[in-house]
Design an enzyme around this catalytic site. Structure first.
Site, PDB file in Angstrom:
ATOM      1  N   CYS A 275      13.669  32.078  -9.745  1.00 13.58           N
ATOM      2  CA  CYS A 275      12.323  32.646  -9.670  1.00 13.58           C
ATOM      3  C   CYS A 275      11.897  33.179 -11.039  1.00 13.58           C
ATOM      4  O   CYS A 275      10.771  32.957 -11.490  1.00 13.58           O
ATOM      5  CB  CYS A 275      12.316  33.776  -8.636  1.00 13.58           C
ATOM      6  N   GLY A 276      12.827  33.845 -11.717  1.00 11.68           N
ATOM      7  CA  GLY A 276      12.524  34.380 -13.050  1.00 11.68           C
ATOM      8  C   GLY A 276      12.213  33.263 -14.026  1.00 11.68           C
ATOM      9  O   GLY A 276      11.177  33.288 -14.706  1.00 11.68           O
TER      10      GLY A 276
ATOM     11  N   TRP B 260      11.252  30.316 -13.407  1.00 13.93           N
ATOM     12  CA  TRP B 260      10.036  29.588 -13.013  1.00 13.93           C
ATOM     13  C   TRP B 260       8.810  30.173 -13.727  1.00 13.93           C
ATOM     14  O   TRP B 260       7.884  29.444 -14.093  1.00 13.93           O
ATOM     15  CB  TRP B 260       9.852  29.688 -11.500  1.00 13.93           C
ATOM     16  N   HIS B 261       8.847  31.504 -13.938  1.00 15.13           N
ATOM     17  CA  HIS B 261       7.689  32.149 -14.577  1.00 15.13           C
ATOM     18  C   HIS B 261       7.580  31.823 -16.056  1.00 15.13           C
ATOM     19  O   HIS B 261       6.504  31.934 -16.645  1.00 15.13           O
ATOM     20  CB  HIS B 261       7.758  33.670 -14.391  1.00 15.13           C
ATOM     21  N   GLY B 262       8.674  31.455 -16.680  1.00 20.63           N
ATOM     22  CA  GLY B 262       8.616  31.121 -18.100  1.00 20.63           C
ATOM     23  C   GLY B 262       9.987  30.722 -18.604  1.00 20.63           C
ATOM     24  O   GLY B 262      11.004  31.217 -18.102  1.00 20.63           O
TER      25      GLY B 262
END
Lengths: 395, 406
Positions: free
Chosen positions: A316-317, A319-321
């Site tokens: 998830c982390g 995925w953000h960048g």
């Protein structure tokens, strides 16, 4: 930023008018497809459109074939495309290069991975395609109509910043919307939502300028100002992201289509599990359904549950960048969830759980502060974030 | 709530929206036709794009129209921070001296901006007034070379604002130049300049119908401001105040020599390199062999875009002043460097004159190091000398053009 451009309004107003005046049925769908193609092509450019078109065609026909091998291959292709476009540079430059500097010493520019440009919204496309393929693999009916699938892929209000759609509910909404004239209630709700989104975005942009001016001097700022900046950082990301979501939902609603909600007053949460039920809900549900549960979820004991949770939040982390600070931010939340989701089951943490249950204000405060501190890792390189955290707790 | 969700409610909402749009558009048109700037002297920091305040082309025109008579010769001062008067407090501003020197037959308006160029903001104002049939002279400071790339101009928004509001002279050469420029940007690998241009064009095309820029500039000046700028440091309240509340608070200039007392600071050695560098634009300077060679061809190349920015009529009324930098630095140049520097400036003058713009090099004659607050900006005493040079040239131009007599 796309919604804040003049080009967008020149595009959106005629697109909506075209959608309204098109006769009910196929013509409405055609109008929507046309406007979505224009939107996607304009912002992504031909180089950004081609990979998505290829992935989309492969995804569509694989699902339609019903063959497990093809569907799994298509899923892997989407994962590979995401990794290739978004993480190759990160992998070589921020992972391998620091580990093996001598290997990279021959040159630091002109390397093939340095010229990779991720197609616009590749993260959203790949997640939605994976969801589609996974659900079909598990027995859901594939979309037979190519235009339905195309609109699921490139429906213009949700291309840029989501929400991450589920195809079943989206296509239901789409069919209802093209099968009737616009409902007055939808127009009203859409307009209100768009206005709310723009208001949030303007406040967020002002906060951004303020924070940008202050963050360089963060360590020298007075103690109280540092805390104010921390809260403003938290407000900025909420207003910015939920503003975008409001606009996406508003424009979709103006066409009679309800997209999934993304935010539900996240900063009132009294624990992290609740926070993730209220923050970027379409993504957290996606992570739950397509990462956490397939990894075993809570079905194989506490250790496996914690591991699955940590891995899910690590993804998830990232995925953000594509940077380590995003991964750290994800892991911090994974750890937080592991603790607050299990403290009732771990003997030495039970008193903490009891205290939080008895003192809801304290539970809210701890959760809010945890989230605020973690935003530092979201926005800044790990070292900077750590220094800022230290400055916040030392007078 | 339920009323709004009915068909009648929806129709009312739509009508209300359209009425609202019409109302704000009319308000914008009102602000475009009335000058709201009180006691205007110049577009100081809080009235400039640097603080996210964007005076519109209509604002520029109205300031002039409402503060001058039909008979007066309008003098639009354009260019950079030198003409803006950085280093001079508003009370000692050089354009006030210029007004006094020119007398009441002339009316001087200082539209130069910090970081501005003669080819943007102020030029738009002069051309808009020329189109209105006013007697206009456009006088600007310039470097000895030409800023001919529209994408590099910081205040180019004013051009598109005026262009779409039909405030400029019809000039197909310029239209073709911009079309070519747009095509070039569209083919460039870096699409950011192209997107910026496209956005700006759409914005001002829409603005020519809706006048939202004039509305927000008017509200921002008279009522309240909505965008935070880092000029306000941590003061959020001040950033929301109407810009009419901010005075032109440029401090009274102190000469560089006074600031430095008797020791030369690090900045001066950097500035000296810049002064030498000026020569580098037009002459090949070899510091090792201490030789220089003028690059004559580069004048043609450098000034080739000038005709696209200045319509023929504008060239007739324009005066370019190319000021030397502080004698403090000039005196430190070697004879070879001085020669190169002089050649450079003369070539800048030639570049303007080649295209029919009256031009003058403002050399070090009559100026002392004490007239400068830094490398290029005048303090009060330098400003007064600068004004004298402008006044002489402007009067001459007025005599030639309109038979004006002292």
């Amino acid at each position: 930023m796309i919604y804040m451009t003049y080009w967008f309004w020149v595009f959106a107003v005629p697109s909506l008018i075209l959608f309204y005046i098109a006769p009910v049925g196929r013509a409405k769908k055609a109008a929507l497809v046309l406007s979505s193609i224009i939107f996607h092509t304009h912002f992504a450019g031909p180089a950004g459109v081609v990979p998505i078109v290829i992935l989309g065609i492969f995804t569509y026909f694989s699902a339609l074939s019903g063959r497990s091998v093809l569907i799994k291959t298509a899923m892997l292709s989407n994962v590979f495309a995401l990794i290739f476009y978004k993480y190759t540079f990160f992998f070589f430059e921020h992972t391998l290069r620091p580990l093996f500097p001598e290997f990279f010493s021959s040159g630091s520019s002109g390397l093939w991975w340095q010229s990779i440009v991720p197609p616009l919204a590749i993260s959203f496309f790949s997640f939605e395609f994976i969801h589609y393929l996974y659900d079909v693999l598990k027995g859901s009916r594939p979309l037979k109509n190519w235009w339905d699938f195309s609109l699921f892929a490139i429906f213009w209000p949700s291309i840029v910043a989501g929400p991450v759609k589920r195809y079943q509910s989206f296509v239901d909404e789409l069919h209802q919307a093209i099968g009737r004239r616009l409902l007055p209630g939808d127009a009203y709700l859409g307009a209100v939502r768009i206005a709310s989104g723009y208001f949030k975005k303007i406040v967020a942009d002002n906060l951004t300028m303020y924070i940008l001016a202050k963050e360089q001097l963060f360590l020298e700022l007075p103690f109280l100002t540092r805390w104010i900046i921390l809260f403003l950082i938290a407000m900025r990301i909420y207003l910015d992201f939920s503003g975008y979501t409001d606009m996406a939902l508003g424009f979709a609603k103006l066409m009679g289509i309800k997209l999934p909600e993304n935010f539900n007053w996240p900063y009132v949460s009294k624990n992290l599990v609740e926070f993730w039920r209220r923050w970027h809900m379409s993504l957290s549900l996606w992570i739950r359904d397509y990462v956490y549960i397939p990894l075993g979820g809570s079905r194989h004991g506490l250790a496996r549950k914690i591991f699955s949770g940590l891995l899910a939040f690590f993804i998830c982390g990232l995925w953000h960048g594509a940077a380590w600070n995003f991964a750290i931010w994800g892991v911090i939340h994974g750890l937080g969830i592991a603790i607050c989701g299990n403290y009732r089951k771990i003997s030495f943490l039970k008193p903490v759980g009891a205290l939080m249950d008895r003192a809801p204000f304290l539970a809210w405060l701890v959760t809010f502060l945890f989230v605020c501190f973690s935003w530092l890792y979201f926005f800044y390189p790990a070292e900077t974030a750590f220094r800022m955290m230290k400055a916040l707790v030392s007078l | 709530m339920s009323v709004l969700r009915s068909r009648k409610g929806l129709a009312a909402l739509l009508v209300g929206f359209l009425f609202g749009l019409a109302a704000v558009s009319l308000a914008g048109r009102y602000f475009a036709k009335h000058s709201f700037y009180k006691d205007f002297t110049r577009f100081h920091l809080f009235l400039s794009p640097e603080s996210l305040f964007f005076p519109t082309a209509s604002n520029l025109r109205q300031i002039v129209l409402e503060n001058s008579t039909e008979e007066q010769i309008i003098v639009i001062i354009g260019g950079s921070s030198i003409s803006h008067g950085v280093g001079q407090g508003s009370g000692e501003l050089w354009t006030k001296h210029l007004q006094n020197l020119l007398g009441s037959d002339f009316k001087v308006f200082n539209f130069a901006l910090r970081g501005g160029a003669p080819t943007e903001f102020s030029l738009v104002a002069a051309e808009a007034l020329l189109k209105q049939g006013r007697k206009v002279l456009y006088a600007f400071d310039s470097a000895p070379y030409f800023s001919g790339n529209p994408s590099r101009l910081r205040n180019q928004y004013a051009y598109w604002d005026a262009y779409y509001k039909n405030m400029l002279l019809d000039y197909p050469v310029r239209d073709e130049f911009y079309a070519q420029h747009e095509r070039r940007l569209g083919q460039s690998e870096d699409s950011s300049f192209f997107e910026e241009l496209l956005e700006r064009k759409i914005a001002f095309k829409l603005d020519s119908l809706l006048y939202f820029t004039d509305l927000w500039t008017g509200i921002g000046y008279t009522q309240f401001f909505t965008v935070w700028s880092n000029l306000f440091s941590g003061d959020i309240k001040s950033s929301l105040l109407a810009r009419k509340n901010f005075a032109d608070d440029d401090a009274v200039g102190v000469s560089m020599l006074e600031k430095m007392s008797d020791q030369v600071d690090d900045r001066s050695s950097i500035d000296l390199k810049l002064v030498v560098g000026r020569g580098g634009h037009f002459c090949e300077f070899d510091q090792v062999r201490s030789t220089s060679r003028p690059l004559v061809e580069s004048v043609d190349e450098n000034f080739k875009n000038l005709p696209a920015f200045f319509p023929p009529l504008m060239r007739e009324i324009s005066l370019a002043f190319i000021p030397y930098e502080s004698p403090f630095f000039f005196k430190q140049l070697t004879p070879e460097q001085k020669k190169c520097y002089q050649v450079t400036y003369e070539m800048g003058k030639a570049g303007y004159e080649k295209h029919g713009i009256t031009s003058r090099v403002v050399d070090e004659t009559g100026f002392t190091a004490n007239d400068y607050g830094d490398r290029v900006h005048f303090v009060g005493s330098g400003g007064r000398k600068f004004a004298l040079i402008y006044a002489e040239a402007l009067k001459k131009k007025a005599m030639e053009r309109w038979g004006w007599k002292e």
